[in-house]
Design a protein around this motif. Structure first.
Motif, short mmCIF file in Angstrom:
data_model
loop_
_atom_site.label_atom_id
_atom_site.label_comp_id
_atom_site.label_asym_id
_atom_site.label_seq_id
_atom_site.Cartn_x
_atom_site.Cartn_y
_atom_site.Cartn_z
N PHE A 189 0.82 -1.21 0.00
CA PHE A 189 0.00 0.00 0.00
C PHE A 189 0.85 1.26 0.00
CE2 PHE A 189 -2.10 3.41 2.41
CZ PHE A 189 -3.11 3.71 1.50
N TYR A 190 1.85 1.32 0.89
CA TYR A 190 2.66 2.54 0.96
C TYR A 190 3.54 2.70 -0.28
CZ TYR A 190 0.91 3.10 5.67
OH TYR A 190 0.08 3.28 6.75
N ALA A 191 3.92 1.59 -0.90
CA ALA A 191 4.61 1.68 -2.19
C ALA A 191 3.67 2.26 -3.25
CB ALA A 191 5.11 0.31 -2.62
N ALA A 192 2.40 1.85 -3.20
CA ALA A 192 1.41 2.40 -4.14
C ALA A 192 1.20 3.89 -3.90
CB ALA A 192 0.08 1.64 -4.01
N VAL A 193 1.20 4.30 -2.62
CA VAL A 193 1.08 5.73 -2.30
C VAL A 193 2.24 6.50 -2.92
CG1 VAL A 193 1.20 7.43 -0.44
CG2 VAL A 193 -0.26 5.41 -0.20
N PHE A 194 3.45 5.99 -2.73
CA PHE A 194 4.62 6.67 -3.29
C PHE A 194 4.53 6.76 -4.80
CE2 PHE A 194 8.85 6.50 -5.19
CZ PHE A 194 9.44 7.63 -4.64
N ARG A 195 4.18 5.65 -5.46
CA ARG A 195 4.08 5.64 -6.92
C ARG A 195 2.99 6.60 -7.40
NH1 ARG A 195 8.77 4.03 -8.67
NH2 ARG A 195 9.23 1.82 -8.47
N ALA A 196 1.86 6.62 -6.69
CA ALA A 196 0.75 7.49 -7.09
C ALA A 196 1.15 8.95 -6.99
CB ALA A 196 -0.48 7.21 -6.23
N MET A 197 1.81 9.32 -5.89
CA MET A 197 2.21 10.71 -5.71
C MET A 197 3.26 11.12 -6.75
SD MET A 197 0.31 11.94 -3.41
CE MET A 197 1.15 13.50 -3.08
N LYS A 198 4.17 10.22 -7.04
CA LYS A 198 5.18 10.52 -8.06
C LYS A 198 4.54 10.71 -9.43
CE LYS A 198 9.62 8.92 -9.86
NZ LYS A 198 10.68 7.89 -9.80
N SER A 199 3.55 9.85 -9.74
CA SER A 199 2.85 9.96 -11.01
C SER A 199 2.08 11.27 -11.10
CB SER A 199 1.89 8.78 -11.18
OG SER A 199 1.17 8.88 -12.39
N LEU A 200 1.40 11.64 -10.02
CA LEU A 200 0.63 12.89 -10.02
C LEU A 200 1.54 14.10 -10.20
CD1 LEU A 200 -2.01 12.29 -7.21
CD2 LEU A 200 -2.46 12.67 -9.64
N LYS A 201 2.70 14.08 -9.55
CA LYS A 201 3.62 15.21 -9.68
C LYS A 201 4.10 15.36 -11.12
CE LYS A 201 6.71 16.14 -6.57
NZ LYS A 201 7.85 16.02 -5.62
N SER A 202 4.39 14.23 -11.78
CA SER A 202 4.86 14.30 -13.16
C SER A 202 3.75 14.78 -14.09
CB SER A 202 5.39 12.95 -13.61
OG SER A 202 4.36 11.99 -13.74
N LYS A 203 2.51 14.32 -13.84
CA LYS A 203 1.39 14.75 -14.69
C LYS A 203 1.08 16.23 -14.48
CE LYS A 203 -0.73 10.13 -14.36
NZ LYS A 203 -0.45 9.61 -15.69
N ASP A 204 1.10 16.66 -13.22
CA ASP A 204 0.85 18.08 -12.95
C ASP A 204 1.92 18.96 -13.58
OD1 ASP A 204 -1.39 17.43 -11.50
OD2 ASP A 204 -0.46 17.66 -9.53
N ALA A 205 3.16 18.50 -13.51
CA ALA A 205 4.26 19.28 -14.10
C ALA A 205 4.10 19.39 -15.61
CB ALA A 205 5.60 18.63 -13.76
N GLU A 206 3.63 18.32 -16.23
CA GLU A 206 3.43 18.34 -17.69
C GLU A 206 2.32 19.31 -18.08
OE1 GLU A 206 4.31 17.36 -21.59
OE2 GLU A 206 5.37 16.76 -19.77
N ILE A 207 1.25 19.32 -17.28
CA ILE A 207 0.15 20.25 -17.54
C ILE A 207 0.63 21.70 -17.41
CG2 ILE A 207 -2.00 21.15 -16.58
CD1 ILE A 207 -2.53 18.74 -18.20
N LEU A 208 1.40 21.98 -16.36
CA LEU A 208 1.92 23.33 -16.16
C LEU A 208 2.86 23.74 -17.29
CD1 LEU A 208 2.60 23.31 -12.31
CD2 LEU A 208 0.79 24.55 -13.53
N ALA A 209 3.66 22.78 -17.76
CA ALA A 209 4.57 23.07 -18.87
C ALA A 209 3.79 23.38 -20.14
CB ALA A 209 5.51 21.88 -19.10
N SER A 210 2.73 22.61 -20.39
CA SER A 210 1.89 22.87 -21.57
C SER A 210 1.18 24.20 -21.45
CB SER A 210 0.86 21.74 -21.73
OG SER A 210 1.50 20.51 -21.99
N LEU A 211 0.75 24.53 -20.24
CA LEU A 211 0.09 25.81 -20.01
C LEU A 211 1.06 26.96 -20.27
CD1 LEU A 211 -2.46 27.29 -19.01
CD2 LEU A 211 -1.57 27.09 -16.69
N GLY A 212 2.30 26.78 -19.82
CA GLY A 212 3.30 27.81 -20.02
C GLY A 212 3.64 28.03 -21.48
#
Length: 236
Positions: free
Chosen positions: A18-41
């Protein structure tokens, strides 16, 4: 397959998963959010597909541990709240990132855990405060074509259902303002699992192969039981 090793041997396997899944999920969200911000920029937000936006709020996470593969569906339910679904279970987790890169996770009746993860050559090293440090090895399955880095799918280079050769480029990803091809790890018939414009993180599934030589793959079993997280089962 490399067996998981731990510095501290006392742990609950469902906690680790479970905690490995939490880490993976948060890492995935950070990368997706960063991509959205980059596209917005870059003024390219309108070029992102509806699928890409949907992936910001709901996406799969797979964790392999001790010969089993655990498949979670993760849904963002708030700024700091994620829902992890596996089988008939839904686990709510409040997650706060700390300045040192660790995550403070609250589940069940205010059961809390601080976790810290590091991606290494052999896999994910997960430290659970007061419990254990566990190595979750990267499991190699040539029938699974996965992203090697964070990016956005530009296009698949072969049609869905077409044959690809080992070492042949099968998809192009955009990352760091560059277009980079990803090569197939084996020969076989490809099935696309994402679409053009999808934002993906390192390790996410891009395609599946019906292997030309099925003897290459050593399958691990999918978990199909009742996933009972100790923190939730104890009720705090």
């Amino acid at each position: 397959l490399i067996k998981a090793k731990s510095v501290v041997l006392k742990y609950d396997k469902f906690d680790v998963v479970f905690y490995a899944a939490v880490f993976r999920a948060m890492k995935s969200l950070k990368s997706k959010d960063a991509e959205i911000l980059a596209s917005l920029g870059k003024g390219q937000l309108g070029l992102l597909s509806a699928t890409a936006f949907a992936a910001l709020n709901a996406f799969p996470v797979e964790i392999a541990f001790e010969g089993m593969k655990y498949s979670f569906q993760v849904k963002r339910a708030g700024t700091d709240l994620l829902l992890f679904s596996i089988g008939k279970r839904i686990i709510k987790a409040k997650i706060l990132e700390r300045p040192d890169g660790s995550y403070f996770v609250s589940v069940g009746d205010n059961k809390t855990m601080t976790i810290f993860g590091t991606d290494e050559a052999l896999g994910l090293r997960l430290r659970m405060e007061g419990m254990a440090t566990i190595m979750l090895p990267t499991l190699y399955d040539p029938s699974e074509l996965r992203s090697e880095f964070n990016g956005k799918i530009v296009r698949y280079l072969q049609d869905d259902g077409a044959m690809v050769k080992e070492g042949q480029s099968y998809v192009e990803l955009e990352a760091m303002k560059m277009i980079m091809p990803v090569k197939a790890t084996a020969a076989g018939r490809i099935t696309h699992t994402r679409g053009a414009g999808s934002i993906v993180g390192a390790g996410e599934l891009l395609g599946a192969l019906e292997l030309a030589d099925p003897t290459q793959v050593k399958k691990i079993l999918p978990f199909e039981g009742d996933f009972v997280l100790k923190a939730v089962a104890d009720g705090g």
